[in-house]
Design a protein around this motif. Structure first.
Motif, PDB file in Angstrom:
ATOM      1  N   GLY A  28       0.790  -1.223   0.000  1.00 52.52           N
ATOM      2  CA  GLY A  28       0.000   0.000   0.000  1.00 52.52           C
ATOM      3  C   GLY A  28       0.820   1.268   0.000  1.00 52.52           C
ATOM      4  O   GLY A  28       0.271   2.376   0.125  1.00 52.52           O
ATOM      5  N   MET A  29       2.139   1.145  -0.185  1.00 52.04           N
ATOM      6  CA  MET A  29       3.028   2.310  -0.100  1.00 52.04           C
ATOM      7  C   MET A  29       3.429   2.888  -1.450  1.00 52.04           C
ATOM      8  O   MET A  29       4.279   3.769  -1.521  1.00 52.04           O
ATOM      9  CB  MET A  29       4.297   1.943   0.683  1.00 52.04           C
ATOM     10  N   LYS A  30       2.818   2.431  -2.531  1.00 44.60           N
ATOM     11  CA  LYS A  30       3.238   2.883  -3.859  1.00 44.60           C
ATOM     12  C   LYS A  30       3.196   4.399  -3.998  1.00 44.60           C
ATOM     13  O   LYS A  30       4.149   5.028  -4.466  1.00 44.60           O
ATOM     14  CB  LYS A  30       2.358   2.230  -4.927  1.00 44.60           C
ATOM     15  N   GLU A  31       2.078   5.008  -3.588  1.00 43.81           N
ATOM     16  CA  GLU A  31       1.942   6.459  -3.723  1.00 43.81           C
ATOM     17  C   GLU A  31       2.902   7.201  -2.791  1.00 43.81           C
ATOM     18  O   GLU A  31       3.453   8.241  -3.143  1.00 43.81           O
ATOM     19  CB  GLU A  31       0.496   6.886  -3.434  1.00 43.81           C
ATOM     20  N   GLU A  32       3.109   6.645  -1.610  1.00 42.39           N
ATOM     21  CA  GLU A  32       4.020   7.258  -0.637  1.00 42.39           C
ATOM     22  C   GLU A  32       5.458   7.257  -1.157  1.00 42.39           C
ATOM     23  O   GLU A  32       6.194   8.244  -1.038  1.00 42.39           O
ATOM     24  CB  GLU A  32       3.931   6.487   0.676  1.00 42.39           C
ATOM     25  N   LEU A  33       5.865   6.141  -1.751  1.00 43.60           N
ATOM     26  CA  LEU A  33       7.207   6.043  -2.332  1.00 43.60           C
ATOM     27  C   LEU A  33       7.372   7.021  -3.486  1.00 43.60           C
ATOM     28  O   LEU A  33       8.406   7.688  -3.615  1.00 43.60           O
ATOM     29  CB  LEU A  33       7.458   4.613  -2.819  1.00 43.60           C
ATOM     30  N   LEU A  59      -1.713  10.253  -6.412  1.00 42.85           N
ATOM     31  CA  LEU A  59      -2.044  10.830  -5.115  1.00 42.85           C
ATOM     32  C   LEU A  59      -3.470  11.368  -5.099  1.00 42.85           C
ATOM     33  O   LEU A  59      -4.193  11.233  -4.102  1.00 42.85           O
ATOM     34  CB  LEU A  59      -1.059  11.945  -4.766  1.00 42.85           C
ATOM     35  N   ALA A  60      -3.870  11.967  -6.213  1.00 37.68           N
ATOM     36  CA  ALA A  60      -5.240  12.472  -6.317  1.00 37.68           C
ATOM     37  C   ALA A  60      -6.235  11.325  -6.202  1.00 37.68           C
ATOM     38  O   ALA A  60      -7.235  11.418  -5.483  1.00 37.68           O
ATOM     39  CB  ALA A  60      -5.430  13.220  -7.636  1.00 37.68           C
ATOM     40  N   GLY A  61      -5.953  10.242  -6.915  1.00 31.68           N
ATOM     41  CA  GLY A  61      -6.844   9.077  -6.876  1.00 31.68           C
ATOM     42  C   GLY A  61      -6.945   8.493  -5.478  1.00 31.68           C
ATOM     43  O   GLY A  61      -8.046   8.133  -5.022  1.00 31.68           O
ATOM     44  N   LYS A  62      -5.801   8.416  -4.783  1.00 29.59           N
ATOM     45  CA  LYS A  62      -5.796   7.860  -3.427  1.00 29.59           C
ATOM     46  C   LYS A  62      -6.591   8.761  -2.485  1.00 29.59           C
ATOM     47  O   LYS A  62      -7.353   8.288  -1.644  1.00 29.59           O
ATOM     48  CB  LYS A  62      -4.373   7.693  -2.940  1.00 29.59           C
ATOM     49  N   SER A  63      -6.412  10.062  -2.638  1.00 29.44           N
ATOM     50  CA  SER A  63      -7.114  11.009  -1.773  1.00 29.44           C
ATOM     51  C   SER A  63      -8.618  10.985  -2.020  1.00 29.44           C
ATOM     52  O   SER A  63      -9.415  10.961  -1.074  1.00 29.44           O
ATOM     53  CB  SER A  63      -6.569  12.426  -2.008  1.00 29.44           C
ATOM     54  N   SER A  70     -10.365   8.539  -3.187  1.00 35.64           N
ATOM     55  CA  SER A  70     -10.961   7.273  -2.762  1.00 35.64           C
ATOM     56  C   SER A  70     -11.298   7.248  -1.266  1.00 35.64           C
ATOM     57  O   SER A  70     -12.162   6.477  -0.828  1.00 35.64           O
ATOM     58  CB  SER A  70     -10.009   6.118  -3.089  1.00 35.64           C
ATOM     59  N   LYS A  71     -10.641   8.099  -0.483  1.00 33.04           N
ATOM     60  CA  LYS A  71     -10.915   8.149   0.945  1.00 33.04           C
ATOM     61  C   LYS A  71     -12.317   8.694   1.236  1.00 33.04           C
ATOM     62  O   LYS A  71     -12.898   8.396   2.283  1.00 33.04           O
ATOM     63  CB  LYS A  71      -9.880   9.033   1.661  1.00 33.04           C
ATOM     64  N   TYR A  72     -12.792   9.543   0.341  1.00 36.65           N
ATOM     65  CA  TYR A  72     -14.054  10.251   0.606  1.00 36.65           C
ATOM     66  C   TYR A  72     -15.164   9.887  -0.365  1.00 36.65           C
ATOM     67  O   TYR A  72     -16.283  10.379  -0.226  1.00 36.65           O
ATOM     68  CB  TYR A  72     -13.803  11.758   0.573  1.00 36.65           C
ATOM     69  N   ALA A  73     -14.836   9.049  -1.352  1.00 42.98           N
ATOM     70  CA  ALA A  73     -15.852   8.697  -2.368  1.00 42.98           C
ATOM     71  C   ALA A  73     -16.926   7.805  -1.784  1.00 42.98           C
ATOM     72  O   ALA A  73     -16.667   7.016  -0.875  1.00 42.98           O
ATOM     73  CB  ALA A  73     -15.153   8.021  -3.532  1.00 42.98           C
TER      74      ALA A  73
END
Length: 384
Positions: free
Chosen positions: A313-318, A375-379, A381-384
């Motif tokens: 789950g760290m792909k975006e963080e990396l 990062l946009a997609g991950k963010s 998805s938190k609120y979708a």
């Protein structure tokens, strides 16, 4: 003394820095002449640096990602080209061993060669027509299956370390199928050659030439695994890239501060380090170094301490670490040049090399636009 004989990270870092100091003077020479720093790699092999990321069960030290990133940063402070180049070998060797991506006997033979001879490895994936494999293009390099193995034909661009590689991981479309495979190619094989095309003004000493494959015959066991172009998942080892550019930025910071502490024009008393405007820039450099270092090493530490599920789950963080560090490095070098002034553009000044080299980070994977979209997609998805 070899790094593999030392018990602590601190001792290993000390020996590596002592070894890498000579790279600084050579960097100027190789940058000006467009030559490859064979001496640097000979020095790294003497202390067994290429073997450090090989897992312990295969005879290496299996160092942590955190330590690898630290080491790569140290090398980059003395020569960015050498750091980026050896970083591919270090990271690929680490990733392959930890994920057991190859057949065990194949990897074991490879690691024995690294430990005993300092053999070097890099992947060759980018091509003239398809560009970066991170964009998902299907390779035009083709592997044809035969009764006893494979025949591979193609051209790969940006093959860093080309003058000194022993092993190359080559991506190729498998003829007659829609599949793409990864193949282990020994540079010594007939049909493998290097076309010296590298003419970049940045990272000039990486030897990132074109790799030519003409009817290269491989054994059955040289097929490593199937791959999906563009689908890479989380890969902690790629932090060697931002580590390199942070190292270059720190070299620029050091040069600028030493210049400020010594330069005393007749129009002022003391040195320019006392001038508020110069102090402001020095402080801004330090702030950016702290931001970049903290983010980079916290992500590396998290990777080391996490299980497989967390790592996945760290792909975006990396990717974010790479984006932030590289862009902060660009800002640090720019501030350093503003402190030094017009002298920073002199061919004799290393800042102009740091400026060119650090910009190469924008074109190493993952690309900034892809990171921002992820990062946009991950963010979202938190609120979708």
């Amino acid at each position: 003394m070899k790094l593999t004989n030392l018990d602590t990270m601190e001792d290993r870092l000390e020996l590596l820095e002592k070894t890498a100091k000579s790279f600084s003077d050579r960097a100027k020479e190789h940058d000006e002449n467009g030559t490859f720093p064979f001496e640097n790699f000979a020095d790294l092999k003497k202390i067994n640096y290429p073997a450090l990321t090989i897992p312990k069960e295969y005879g290496g030290l299996g160092i942590s990602l955190y330590e690898m990133v630290k080491m790569q940063e140290i090398i980059a402070q003395y020569d960015g080209s050498t750091a980026l180049s050896i970083g591919w070998h270090m990271g690929i060797t680490k990733h392959t061993g930890e994920t057991h991506a190859w057949d065990e006997s194949t990897y074991e033979k490879f690691t024995k060669d690294v430990i005993e001879k300092g053999a070097l490895m890099n992947n060759a994936a980018t091509e003239p027509a398809t560009g970066s494999p991170t964009r998902g293009g299907r390779p035009e390099t083709v592997a044809q299956e035969t009764e006893d193995g494979w025949i591979v034909n193609g051209r790969k661009t940006f093959t860093t370390l080309a003058p000194i590689l022993d092993y190359i991981g080559v991506s190729a479309s498998i003829e007659g199928t829609d599949k793409v495979g990864s193949f282990l190619v020994r540079k010594s094989l007939p049909g493998v050659s290097v076309d010296e095309t590298w003419d970049s003004i940045a990272m000039k000493a990486t030897g990132s030439h074109d790799l030519i494959l003409e009817n290269v015959k491989l054994q059955k066991e040289d097929f490593l695994h199937y791959i999906t172009p563009g689908d890479k998942g989380a890969q902690g080892w790629l932090l060697h890239i931002p580590a390199c550019y942070l190292g270059i930025a720190k070299a620029a910071q050091k040069y600028a501060i030493e210049f400020a502490l010594s330069y005393s024009p007749s129009s002022i008393q003391g040195t320019i380090s006392d001038i508020p405007a110069v102090k402001q820039k020095i402080g801004e450099m330090e702030l950016r170094v702290l931001e970049a270092s903290t983010f980079l090493y916290s992500v590396a530490k998290k990777w080391d301490e996490s299980n497989e599920d967390t790592r996945n789950g760290m792909k975006e963080e990396l990717a974010a670490a790479k984006l932030l560090v590289v862009n902060k490095a660009l800002e640090i070098v720019d501030l350093a040049m503003r402190i030094v002034g017009a002298r920073s553009l002199s061919a004799k000044c290393p800042l102009q090399r740091y400026y060119r080299d650090v910009r190469a980070g924008l074109h190493n994977p993952p690309m900034d636009d892809m990171t921002i979209m992820a990062l946009a997609g991950k963010s979202i998805s938190k609120y979708a």
